[in-house]
Write a protein that holds these residues in place. Structure first.
Motif, PDB file in Angstrom:
ATOM      1  N   LEU A 107     -20.501 -11.319  15.264  1.00  0.00           N
ATOM      2  CA  LEU A 107     -21.525 -12.366  15.314  1.00  0.00           C
ATOM      3  C   LEU A 107     -22.823 -11.949  14.644  1.00  0.00           C
ATOM      4  N   SER A 108     -23.027 -10.660  14.445  1.00  0.00           N
ATOM      5  CA  SER A 108     -24.243 -10.205  13.767  1.00  0.00           C
ATOM      6  C   SER A 108     -24.140 -10.358  12.247  1.00  0.00           C
ATOM      7  N   ASP A 109     -22.941 -10.674  11.753  1.00  0.00           N
ATOM      8  CA  ASP A 109     -22.721 -10.913  10.330  1.00  0.00           C
ATOM      9  C   ASP A 109     -22.696 -12.428  10.118  1.00  0.00           C
ATOM     10  N   PRO A 110     -23.675 -13.002   9.403  1.00  0.00           N
ATOM     11  CA  PRO A 110     -23.770 -14.463   9.282  1.00  0.00           C
ATOM     12  C   PRO A 110     -22.490 -15.126   8.778  1.00  0.00           C
ATOM     13  N   LYS A 111     -21.802 -14.523   7.819  1.00  0.00           N
ATOM     14  CA  LYS A 111     -20.585 -15.141   7.285  1.00  0.00           C
ATOM     15  C   LYS A 111     -19.444 -15.092   8.292  1.00  0.00           C
ATOM     16  N   LEU A 112     -19.294 -13.969   8.970  1.00  0.00           N
ATOM     17  CA  LEU A 112     -18.246 -13.865   9.982  1.00  0.00           C
ATOM     18  C   LEU A 112     -18.581 -14.732  11.189  1.00  0.00           C
ATOM     19  N   ALA A 113     -19.870 -14.818  11.518  1.00  0.00           N
ATOM     20  CA  ALA A 113     -20.286 -15.642  12.658  1.00  0.00           C
ATOM     21  C   ALA A 113     -19.887 -17.098  12.448  1.00  0.00           C
ATOM     22  N   LEU A 114     -20.008 -17.578  11.211  1.00  0.00           N
ATOM     23  CA  LEU A 114     -19.620 -18.951  10.913  1.00  0.00           C
ATOM     24  C   LEU A 114     -18.132 -19.156  11.181  1.00  0.00           C
ATOM     25  N   VAL A 156     -20.612 -24.352  18.724  1.00  0.00           N
ATOM     26  CA  VAL A 156     -20.460 -23.609  19.964  1.00  0.00           C
ATOM     27  C   VAL A 156     -20.926 -22.172  19.783  1.00  0.00           C
ATOM     28  N   ASP A 157     -21.183 -21.505  20.926  1.00  0.00           N
ATOM     29  CA  ASP A 157     -21.613 -20.109  20.938  1.00  0.00           C
ATOM     30  C   ASP A 157     -20.442 -19.269  21.456  1.00  0.00           C
ATOM     31  N   PRO A 158     -19.701 -18.571  20.582  1.00  0.00           N
ATOM     32  CA  PRO A 158     -18.522 -17.816  21.030  1.00  0.00           C
ATOM     33  C   PRO A 158     -18.831 -16.792  22.109  1.00  0.00           C
ATOM     34  N   LEU A 159     -19.949 -16.059  21.961  1.00  0.00           N
ATOM     35  CA  LEU A 159     -20.264 -15.027  22.944  1.00  0.00           C
ATOM     36  C   LEU A 159     -20.542 -15.646  24.305  1.00  0.00           C
ATOM     37  N   ALA A 160     -21.267 -16.770  24.312  1.00  0.00           N
ATOM     38  CA  ALA A 160     -21.556 -17.444  25.582  1.00  0.00           C
ATOM     39  C   ALA A 160     -20.264 -17.908  26.243  1.00  0.00           C
ATOM     40  N   GLU A 161     -19.315 -18.392  25.440  1.00  0.00           N
ATOM     41  CA  GLU A 161     -18.040 -18.844  25.999  1.00  0.00           C
ATOM     42  C   GLU A 161     -17.272 -17.687  26.622  1.00  0.00           C
ATOM     43  N   PHE A 165     -13.727  -8.978   8.327  1.00  0.00           N
ATOM     44  CA  PHE A 165     -13.502  -9.447   9.689  1.00  0.00           C
ATOM     45  C   PHE A 165     -12.794  -8.373  10.519  1.00  0.00           C
ATOM     46  N   SER A 166     -11.734  -7.808   9.973  1.00  0.00           N
ATOM     47  CA  SER A 166     -10.958  -6.805  10.702  1.00  0.00           C
ATOM     48  C   SER A 166     -11.797  -5.577  11.009  1.00  0.00           C
ATOM     49  N   ARG A 167     -12.636  -5.183  10.055  1.00  0.00           N
ATOM     50  CA  ARG A 167     -13.487  -4.009  10.248  1.00  0.00           C
ATOM     51  C   ARG A 167     -14.563  -4.272  11.307  1.00  0.00           C
ATOM     52  N   ALA A 168     -15.175  -5.454  11.291  1.00  0.00           N
ATOM     53  CA  ALA A 168     -16.276  -5.758  12.201  1.00  0.00           C
ATOM     54  C   ALA A 168     -15.799  -6.120  13.602  1.00  0.00           C
ATOM     55  N   VAL A 169     -14.748  -6.927  13.695  1.00  0.00           N
ATOM     56  CA  VAL A 169     -14.300  -7.437  14.986  1.00  0.00           C
ATOM     57  C   VAL A 169     -13.245  -6.530  15.622  1.00  0.00           C
ATOM     58  N   GLY A 170     -12.558  -5.762  14.809  1.00  0.00           N
ATOM     59  CA  GLY A 170     -11.580  -4.822  15.346  1.00  0.00           C
ATOM     60  C   GLY A 170     -10.169  -5.374  15.419  1.00  0.00           C
ATOM     61  N   VAL A 171      -9.986  -6.658  15.110  1.00  0.00           N
ATOM     62  CA  VAL A 171      -8.661  -7.283  15.043  1.00  0.00           C
ATOM     63  C   VAL A 171      -8.655  -8.213  13.837  1.00  0.00           C
TER      64      VAL A 171
END
Length: 307
Positions: free
Chosen positions: A198-205, A2-7, A238-244
């Motif tokens: 999502l711009s970080d391949p490992k976090l995007a997974l 799935v595409d999280p941003l699209a959702e 994750f916390s640094r990139a996503v903010g939570v």
């Protein structure tokens, strides 16, 4: 996968029906306070500065022709010419503003125009906007994106003409521009949020796995393993990139799904609880009430007046 941003964008149902043209002559500065509504800037010509305030800090971004900037939940921000410091929060701003057809003239009405922008508020059609917007960055700035530049040029062309259905065309172009900006993760400068994650391949997974299998009993250890990282490194990144934190993000997404299903009124609460990973109705009810403010049964009856 799935595409999280699209959702998230699909659930938000963004529209951009309100816009105005702003032309300015240096030196100039404008400060605005909004009520948490999304606000956007499309720079048609010239350059300026945008300062976005948050509880922790203020970020100043230089906007050039062809750039797009979005503040998903604008509360306090300022724009200014390049030749002066952006006004601080609470600072008195005395730049004259004159109304013109379809917009405003900022600065000396007789001065040379140094920037021409299209600015305005977005409308989020989802009643879950307050829950979903925190998953987005505090601000988004896109530049050098060919598809986006094409949309900006089309908008600039529309602002200079008086063709039939001009307002409808501009509203549709702005909606596409908004979605295009949010999905341009590879070339988007953004504060912490889903876009940066999502711009970080490992976090995007890890994000895609949470969206694909919200009912799975995810833990930080499991998500870190999927991302091929240590637990501590994954949690911090994750916390640094996503903010939570990863678990806070997962809960926010589960609650967004639950609210959508509850509004359909044809899915049992027990089934909803199972779909998003709760072992019992009572456990789901406690989590939902804590996150949303009322029990799921009352929410399903439409007792929450959301803005």
């Amino acid at each position: 996968m799935v595409d999280p941003l699209a959702e998230v964008v699909s659930l938000l149902r963004p529209r951009a029906p309100f816009s105005k043209v702003v032309v300015a002559s240096a030196p100039w500065a404008v400060r605005r306070t909004e009520m948490g509504r999304p606000f956007y800037f499309v720079v048609l010509e010239g350059s300026c500065q945008l300062t976005v305030d948050s509880a922790a800090q203020s970020d100043t971004i230089t906007l050039n022709a062809g750039d797009f900037a979005l503040i998903p939940a604008a509360r306090s921000f300022a724009t200014s010419s390049l030749d002066r410091l952006p006004p601080r929060a609470g600072e008195a701003v005395t730049t004259p503003i004159t109304a013109i057809p379809g917009g405003a003239r900022v600065g000396d009405p007789e001065g040379a125009v140094d920037v021409r922008m299209l600015v305005g508020n977005c409308v989020l059609g989802s009643p879950d906007a307050a829950l979903l917007v925190p998953l987005l960055p505090h601000w988004v700035h896109v530049r050098g994106e060919p598809r986006l530049s094409t949309l900006v040029q089309l908008l600039a062309d529309e602002t200079r003409t008086d063709r039939p259905a001009r307002d409808i065309v501009m509203a549709r172009l702005l909606e596409v521009l908004l979605i295009e900006a949010l999905r341009s993760t590879a070339s988007t400068a953004a504060s912490p949020g889903l876009v940066r994650g999502l711009s970080d391949p490992k976090l995007a997974l890890a994000l895609r796995l949470m969206h694909a299998k919200p009912a799975a009993s995810w833990s930080v250890v499991q998500l870190a393993r999927e991302a091929a990282m240590s637990r501590s490194a994954f949690f911090a990144r994750f916390s640094r990139a996503v903010g939570v934190t990863p678990m806070d993000y997962l809960q926010a997404w589960r609650m967004a799904i639950a609210k959508q299903l509850l509004r359909q009124r044809d899915v049992a609460i027990s089934e909803i609880a199972e779909r998003i990973g709760y072992s019992s109705v009572s456990a789901f009810g406690v989590a939902f009430t804590r996150h949303v403010g009322i029990p799921p049964g009352r929410y399903a009856k439409g007792e929450l007046n959301e803005t």
